[in-house]
Enzyme design. Structure first.
Site, PDB file in Angstrom:
ATOM      1  N   ASP A  32       0.867  -1.312   0.215  1.00  0.00           N
ATOM      2  CA  ASP A  32       0.101   0.040  -0.083  1.00  0.00           C
ATOM      3  C   ASP A  32       0.913   1.123   0.047  1.00  0.00           C
ATOM      4  O   ASP A  32       1.942   1.210   0.484  1.00  0.00           O
ATOM      5  CB  ASP A  32      -1.017   0.006   1.427  1.00  0.00           C
ATOM      6  CG  ASP A  32      -2.059   0.940   1.066  1.00  0.00           C
ATOM      7  OD1 ASP A  32      -2.358   1.039  -0.028  1.00  0.00           O
ATOM      8  OD2 ASP A  32      -2.591   1.424   2.035  1.00  0.00           O
ATOM      9  N   HIS A  49       2.381   3.705  -9.071  1.00  0.00           N
ATOM     10  CA  HIS A  49       2.131   2.137  -9.279  1.00  0.00           C
ATOM     11  C   HIS A  49       3.282   1.683 -10.093  1.00  0.00           C
ATOM     12  O   HIS A  49       3.889   0.285  -9.629  1.00  0.00           O
ATOM     13  CB  HIS A  49       0.828   1.894  -9.974  1.00  0.00           C
ATOM     14  CG  HIS A  49      -0.375   2.366  -9.150  1.00  0.00           C
ATOM     15  ND1 HIS A  49      -0.606   1.768  -7.854  1.00  0.00           N
ATOM     16  CD2 HIS A  49      -1.488   3.195  -9.547  1.00  0.00           C
ATOM     17  CE1 HIS A  49      -1.729   2.402  -7.444  1.00  0.00           C
ATOM     18  NE2 HIS A  49      -2.510   3.174  -8.320  1.00  0.00           N
ATOM     19  N   LEU A 143      10.571 -20.595  -4.559  1.00  0.00           N
ATOM     20  CA  LEU A 143       9.649 -19.615  -4.245  1.00  0.00           C
ATOM     21  C   LEU A 143       8.453 -19.605  -5.019  1.00  0.00           C
ATOM     22  O   LEU A 143       8.504 -19.667  -6.350  1.00  0.00           O
ATOM     23  CB  LEU A 143      10.128 -18.330  -4.238  1.00  0.00           C
ATOM     24  CG  LEU A 143       9.136 -17.209  -3.638  1.00  0.00           C
ATOM     25  CD1 LEU A 143       9.017 -17.051  -2.008  1.00  0.00           C
ATOM     26  CD2 LEU A 143       9.558 -15.858  -4.225  1.00  0.00           C
TER      27      LEU A 143
HETATM   28  C1  IPE Z   1      -5.586  -2.671  -0.345  1.00  0.00           C
HETATM   29  O1  IPE Z   1      -5.200  -1.426  -0.372  1.00  0.00           O
HETATM   30  C2  IPE Z   1      -5.449  -3.314  -1.625  1.00  0.00           C
HETATM   31  C3  IPE Z   1      -4.220  -3.528  -2.174  1.00  0.00           C
HETATM   32  C4  IPE Z   1      -2.834  -3.321  -1.760  1.00  0.00           C
HETATM   33  C5  IPE Z   1      -4.246  -4.386  -3.501  1.00  0.00           C
HETATM   34  P1  IPE Z   1      -6.383  -0.263  -0.574  1.00  0.00           P
HETATM   35  O2  IPE Z   1      -5.498   0.846  -0.860  1.00  0.00           O
HETATM   36  O3  IPE Z   1      -7.094  -0.739  -1.606  1.00  0.00           O
HETATM   37  O4  IPE Z   1      -6.990  -0.402   0.684  1.00  0.00           O
HETATM   38  P2  IPE Z   1      -7.927   0.877   1.605  1.00  0.00           P
HETATM   39  O5  IPE Z   1      -8.784   1.353   0.573  1.00  0.00           O
HETATM   40  O6  IPE Z   1      -7.136   1.960   2.044  1.00  0.00           O
HETATM   41  O7  IPE Z   1      -8.513   0.026   2.779  1.00  0.00           O
HETATM   42  C1  IPE Z   2      -1.434   0.262  -3.359  1.00  0.00           C
HETATM   43  O1  IPE Z   2      -1.309   1.639  -3.525  1.00  0.00           O
HETATM   44  C2  IPE Z   2      -1.705  -0.262  -4.757  1.00  0.00           C
HETATM   45  C3  IPE Z   2      -3.120  -0.809  -4.703  1.00  0.00           C
HETATM   46  C4  IPE Z   2      -4.055  -0.865  -4.121  1.00  0.00           C
HETATM   47  C5  IPE Z   2      -3.303  -1.408  -6.252  1.00  0.00           C
HETATM   48  P1  IPE Z   2      -2.660   2.802  -3.238  1.00  0.00           P
HETATM   49  O2  IPE Z   2      -2.937   3.015  -4.730  1.00  0.00           O
HETATM   50  O3  IPE Z   2      -3.666   2.342  -2.453  1.00  0.00           O
HETATM   51  O4  IPE Z   2      -1.747   3.793  -2.561  1.00  0.00           O
HETATM   52  P2  IPE Z   2      -2.474   4.801  -1.568  1.00  0.00           P
HETATM   53  O5  IPE Z   2      -2.823   4.014  -0.447  1.00  0.00           O
HETATM   54  O6  IPE Z   2      -3.402   5.824  -2.339  1.00  0.00           O
HETATM   55  O7  IPE Z   2      -1.320   5.701  -1.393  1.00  0.00           O
HETATM   56 MG    MG Z   3      -4.024   2.341  -0.646  1.00  0.00          MG
END
Ligand code: IPE
Ligand code: IPE
Ligand code: MG
Length: 252
Positions: A32, A49, A143
């Site tokens: 995240d 990303h 792995l």
């Molecule tokens: C969780 O992250 C999903 C992934 C890392 C793929 P999110 O960014 O979607 O989670 P929330 O919305 O903050 O809970």
């Molecule tokens: C995690 O990073 C990637 C996915 C959920 C696919 P985020 O896109 O949720 O990044 P933040 O949490 O908004 O910074």
């Molecule tokens: Mg996120």
């Protein structure tokens, strides 16, 4: 003193890890913070990303070197469809981009690619790239690199229950047989051990619908570091702290 780990670009101090045998067998990561990483730099979220893909490669290498058996990466959740279409499309192109660049390295390092989630709903080009990688790596016994893609734990459990009902109706399952280990055969993670260690980056302290069944006795480790800045040292720190934990499973 330090030991040279061949796959890593730098040396890891031997003293950093207490015990190279007590490594979590299955590590699951909620990757995240990509969007915030980009926004802090005045970049569009998708730049985060893209940067996150390099982290994936870095952490896969470290997992191979540390002799982790399974690495599950939360790549796209069933709730992530709520994001703008352009961002969703971009994220769902990344597995293909990742595999295009890194598949030869995965093959060379005996990594087996696998996925959990509702594969049918992801774009065909993503499915094709992953199926190709799964086929190419199917005989590898190093792995297991498990991408949770279009994964949601509640969906997984409902999916399992529907199949159980069908199998019961078809007399392929006697409800008396159904216990915890039998139920697990119906989950996407069938055949994988439960995660020993869950890492969430990005400073959020929640599961976001990730592996609710499988994380029942997992050790949790959180970091403020955003996924694009998560590095070998931070990963090793998580492994080290895991080694200090006393897992009791309800016992004493
Ligand atoms: C969780 O992250 C999903 C992934 C890392 C793929 P999110 O960014 O979607 O989670 P929330 O919305 O903050 O809970
Ligand atoms: C995690 O990073 C990637 C996915 C959920 C696919 P985020 O896109 O949720 O990044 P933040 O949490 O908004 O910074
Ligand atoms: Mg996120």
């Amino acid at each position: 003193m330090s030991i040279k780990i061949p796959f890593l670009s730098k040396q890891v101090k031997e003293t950093e890890l207490e015990d190279w045998d007590n490594i979590p067998s299955h590590v699951a990561i909620i990757m995240d913070g990509n969007g915030r990483w980009a926004q802090r730099r005045g970049l569009p979220r998708i730049a985060g990303h893209r940067e996150g893909v390099s982290t994936v490669n870095r952490i896969v290498k470290t997992a191979v070197n540390a002799n982790v058996k399974v690495l599950t990466l939360y790549t796209f959740s069933t709730e992530n469809w709520k994001r703008p279409k352009s961002e969703v499309d971009f994220i769902l192109k990344l597995p293909k981009e990742f595999l295009h660049v890194y598949l030869p390295g995965l093959v060379e390092n005996n990594v087996r690619v696998q996925t959990i989630g509702d594969f049918n709903a992801v774009p065909k080009h993503t499915q094709d790239a992953i199926e190709y990688a799964m086929e190419k790596t199917k005989d590898n016994d190093g792995l297991v690199l498990n991408f949770a893609l279009n994964y949601g734990s509640r969906y997984e459990i409902i999916h399992a229950v529907k199949q159980i009902v069908q199998d019961t109706k078809a007399s392929e399952l006697d409800l008396e047989q159904l216990d915890e280990s039998y139920f697990e055969k119906y989950l996407f993670t069938n055949g994988l051990s439960d995660p020993d260690l869950l890492i969430r980056t990005g400073g959020e302290y929640r599961l976001s619908n990730f592996m609710l069944w499988q994380l029942a006795y997992t050790e949790f480790w959180f970091t403020e570091k955003l996924w694009p800045e998560f590095d070998e040292d931070t990963f090793l720190q998580a492994l080290m702290e895991y080694q200090q934990r006393k897992r009791r499973y309800g016992g004493i």
